[in-house]
Write a protein that holds these residues in place. Structure first.
Motif, PDB file in Angstrom:
ATOM      1  N   GLY A 193      19.432 -49.071 122.293  1.00  0.00           N
ATOM      2  CA  GLY A 193      19.852 -49.457 120.951  1.00  0.00           C
ATOM      3  C   GLY A 193      19.877 -48.263 120.024  1.00  0.00           C
ATOM      4  N   GLU A 194      20.028 -48.544 118.741  1.00  0.00           N
ATOM      5  CA  GLU A 194      20.103 -47.478 117.744  1.00  0.00           C
ATOM      6  C   GLU A 194      19.880 -48.101 116.370  1.00  0.00           C
ATOM      7  N   THR A 195      20.024 -47.270 115.335  1.00  0.00           N
ATOM      8  CA  THR A 195      19.972 -47.739 113.956  1.00  0.00           C
ATOM      9  C   THR A 195      21.316 -47.479 113.305  1.00  0.00           C
ATOM     10  N   LEU A 196      21.869 -48.505 112.679  1.00  0.00           N
ATOM     11  CA  LEU A 196      23.110 -48.352 111.930  1.00  0.00           C
ATOM     12  C   LEU A 196      22.806 -48.440 110.433  1.00  0.00           C
ATOM     13  N   PRO A 197      23.254 -47.469 109.639  1.00  0.00           N
ATOM     14  CA  PRO A 197      23.163 -47.621 108.184  1.00  0.00           C
ATOM     15  C   PRO A 197      24.308 -48.501 107.700  1.00  0.00           C
ATOM     16  N   VAL A 198      23.988 -49.540 106.955  1.00  0.00           N
ATOM     17  CA  VAL A 198      25.007 -50.473 106.485  1.00  0.00           C
ATOM     18  C   VAL A 198      24.882 -50.595 104.971  1.00  0.00           C
ATOM     19  N   ALA A 199      25.983 -50.386 104.268  1.00  0.00           N
ATOM     20  CA  ALA A 199      25.978 -50.352 102.800  1.00  0.00           C
ATOM     21  C   ALA A 199      26.154 -51.753 102.221  1.00  0.00           C
ATOM     22  N   VAL A 200      25.195 -52.639 102.556  1.00  0.00           N
ATOM     23  CA  VAL A 200      25.209 -54.006 102.030  1.00  0.00           C
ATOM     24  C   VAL A 200      23.770 -54.473 101.840  1.00  0.00           C
ATOM     25  N   ASN A 201      23.613 -55.526 101.039  1.00  0.00           N
ATOM     26  CA  ASN A 201      22.344 -56.227 100.998  1.00  0.00           C
ATOM     27  C   ASN A 201      22.055 -56.791 102.389  1.00  0.00           C
ATOM     28  N   TYR A 202      20.799 -56.720 102.801  1.00  0.00           N
ATOM     29  CA  TYR A 202      20.464 -57.101 104.176  1.00  0.00           C
ATOM     30  C   TYR A 202      20.850 -58.533 104.513  1.00  0.00           C
ATOM     31  N   THR A 203      20.957 -59.407 103.504  1.00  0.00           N
ATOM     32  CA  THR A 203      21.282 -60.802 103.777  1.00  0.00           C
ATOM     33  C   THR A 203      22.685 -60.957 104.355  1.00  0.00           C
ATOM     34  N   LEU A 204      23.587 -60.036 104.040  1.00  0.00           N
ATOM     35  CA  LEU A 204      24.929 -60.126 104.611  1.00  0.00           C
ATOM     36  C   LEU A 204      24.914 -59.815 106.103  1.00  0.00           C
ATOM     37  N   VAL A 205      24.042 -58.919 106.534  1.00  0.00           N
ATOM     38  CA  VAL A 205      23.889 -58.655 107.966  1.00  0.00           C
ATOM     39  C   VAL A 205      23.311 -59.893 108.643  1.00  0.00           C
ATOM     40  N   ARG A 206      22.265 -60.445 108.058  1.00  0.00           N
ATOM     41  CA  ARG A 206      21.646 -61.661 108.621  1.00  0.00           C
ATOM     42  C   ARG A 206      22.657 -62.792 108.744  1.00  0.00           C
TER      43      ARG A 206
END
Length: 372
Positions: free
Chosen positions: A166-179
Motif C-alpha cells: 500500500g501507500e499514502t495518497l494526499p487528497v485535497a478534500v475533507n476526509y468525509t468525502l473519501v469515506r
C-alpha cells in the motif's frame, strides 16, 4: 429526501475559512472526532530523525527512541513556538533547533540551556502512540481515555497468510468525502470503467447493516461477468459470484472485503482486503493510507505489484472526482441540499452516526471542562 448532514454541514460551517485546531461548527459541534485512534504514518516513515505531520489541523512531530519506541509531541516548542521537527533527536529526547530546549516522549522538558533547574511544569503536549500492523497510530483526544484495545483491526497488513502492499495518497478534500466515496458501491460503473465496472454494480441491490459498533454496506452479485480487474489479474473469464462488503468504524476506518468465485469452478476463488485509513490533515486535506491484501499466490511479487498499480489507478480516478466535488461544495449557493435515494443509505447512515458521536464527544468535553 434525506436532511442535511455530513459533508454539507462541514461545507456550510467552514466555507471560506480555515479553522484553528479545536475549532467548532456553529452550535458547538467539533469538526473532527478526537477520542479515537488515527493512523499517523507507516512504520518505515518514522525513525531517529524528526518527522513533522499535520493531523486534525494540529502539527505533530514523531521520532523513535533508541530502543525503537515511537514518540509523538505537539510540534511547537513552548518557549517561542518554533517547530520541534526542525531540531534533532539526542538520546531519547528531541531538542529544539532554535534555543536547545529538550523534551522527552511524555512532553516533559528535560533541559534548558543555561539553566540548571528546568522550570516546573514546562512541557508540551504528548500524544499516546501505538504501533500495529505496519502503521503508527496516534490518539488525538484526551490521553486518559486512550485504550489500545480500541485500535482498529488492520491485521491483514502483516498477516503471513496475506500478501500485498500500500501507500499514502494526499487528497485535497475533507476526509468525509473519501469515506463516503468508499461506502458508495454504485459509482464504480461510471468512474472505474477500466477496472471495476460491470452492469451488475448498478443493478444488484445493496444491503446496509448497523449494530452500533460498525456500519456495513454489502452487495452480493451472483453469476455476473467479472470486472476488468479480476479478468486481467486473477484469470476469471466465465461467470462469477462477487461479494463486496464495506465495513466502517469511527473515526475514519474502512475495510473492504471482496470475494470472487467462479460459478463453473468453485475452487477458482480469490479474497481481497482493501484497508483504508482516512486521517484528516486539515479540514480540506486528508492523509489517505491504504493497502490491498490478497489470500492467494502469496509469493508472486509481480502480481503484488500489478494489483497495487491497478488499485492505485482506481483511487486516482476517485481522487479526481472528489477533489472536483470538494470545489463545487465549497462554492455551492446556500443552502446546499443533497438529493439522496436508496444507493446512499450507507453514506447517510455514516454521516448521521458520526454527527451523533461528535455531539456526544462535545458534550463530554463540555462536562469535563465544567468540572474543572
Amino acid at each position: 429526501m434525506i436532511g442535511l448532514c455530513g459533508w454539507d454541514t462541514v461545507a456550510r460551517a467552514e466555507r471560506g475559512r480555515r479553522p484553528a485546531a479545536g475549532a467548532a461548527e456553529p452550535g458547538g459541534t467539533a469538526i473532527f472526532l478526537r477520542n479515537y485512534w488515527y493512523v499517523a504514518a507507516w512504520s518505515g516513515e518514522v525513525g531517529r530523525a524528526p518527522l513533522q505531520r499535520w493531523l486534525l489541523n494540529e502539527p505533530v512531530v514523531l521520532w523513535r527512541r533508541g530502543d525503537g519506541t515511537p514518540c509523538a509531541l505537539a510540534d511547537r516548542c513552548p518557549h517561542r513556538g518554533a517547530p520541534l521537527s526542525n531540531g534533532r533527536v539526542v538520546g531519547d529526547d528531541i531538542v529544539c533547533g532554535y534555543h536547545g530546549l529538550g523534551f522527552c516522549g511524555d512532553g516533559s522538558c528535560t533541559q534548558v540551556p543555561g539553566i540548571d533547574d528546568v522550570p516546573a511544569g514546562l512541557s508540551t503536549r504528548h500524544y499516546p502512540v501505538a504501533e500495529r500492523w505496519g502503521w503508527i497510530f496516534l490518539w488525538m483526544g484526551d490521553p486518559a481515555l486512550a485504550d489500545e484495545a480500541a485500535i482498529p483491526d488492520y491485521h491483514w497488513n502483516d498477516d503471513p497468510g496475506w500478501a500485498g502492499r500500500g501507500e499514502t495518497l494526499p487528497v485535497a478534500v475533507n476526509y468525509t468525502l473519501v469515506r463516503d466515496n468508499l461506502l458508495d458501491l454504485s459509482h464504480a460503473h461510471f468512474v472505474h470503467q477500466k477496472t471495476l465496472a460491470t452492469d451488475a454494480v448498478v443493478d444488484a441491490p445493496v444491503k446496509t447493516e448497523f449494530d452500533g459498533e460498525s456500519l456495513r454496506v454489502i452487495r452480493d452479485m451472483r453469476g455476473i461477468e467479472p470486472s476488468p480487474f479480476f479478468k486481467r489479474l486473477c484469470g476469471f473469464n466465465g461467470a462469477v459470484d462477487h461479494r463486496q462488503e464495506v465495513t466502517f468504524t469511527p473515526a475514519a476506518n474502512i475495510v473492504i472485503s471482496v470475494r470472487v468465485r467462479s460459478t463453473e469452478n468453485p475452487d477458482h476463488a480469490v479474497e481481497n482486503r482493501v484497508l483504508n485509513a482516512m486521517t484528516p490533515e486539515t479540514d480540506r486535506s486528508t492523509h489517505y493510507f491504504w493497502s490491498l491484501q490478497r489470500d492467494t499466490q502469496l509469493d508472486d511479487a509481480a502480481l503484488t505489484d500489478a494489483m497495487f498499480t491497478a488499485n492505485r489507478d482506481t483511487f486516482f480516478e476517485d481522487v479526481a472526482v472528489i477533489e472536483a466535488q470538494q470545489k463545487m461544495l465549497d462554492t455551492a449557493p446556500e443552502p446546499a441540499q443533497p438529493v439522496r435515494w436508496h444507493i446512499d443509505k450507507g453514506v447517510d447512515r455514516a454521516q448521521r452516526w458520526v454527527a451523533k458521536l461528535l455531539r456526544e464527544e462535545a458534550a463530554q468535553t463540555g462536562r469535563a471542562a465544567a468540572a474543572g
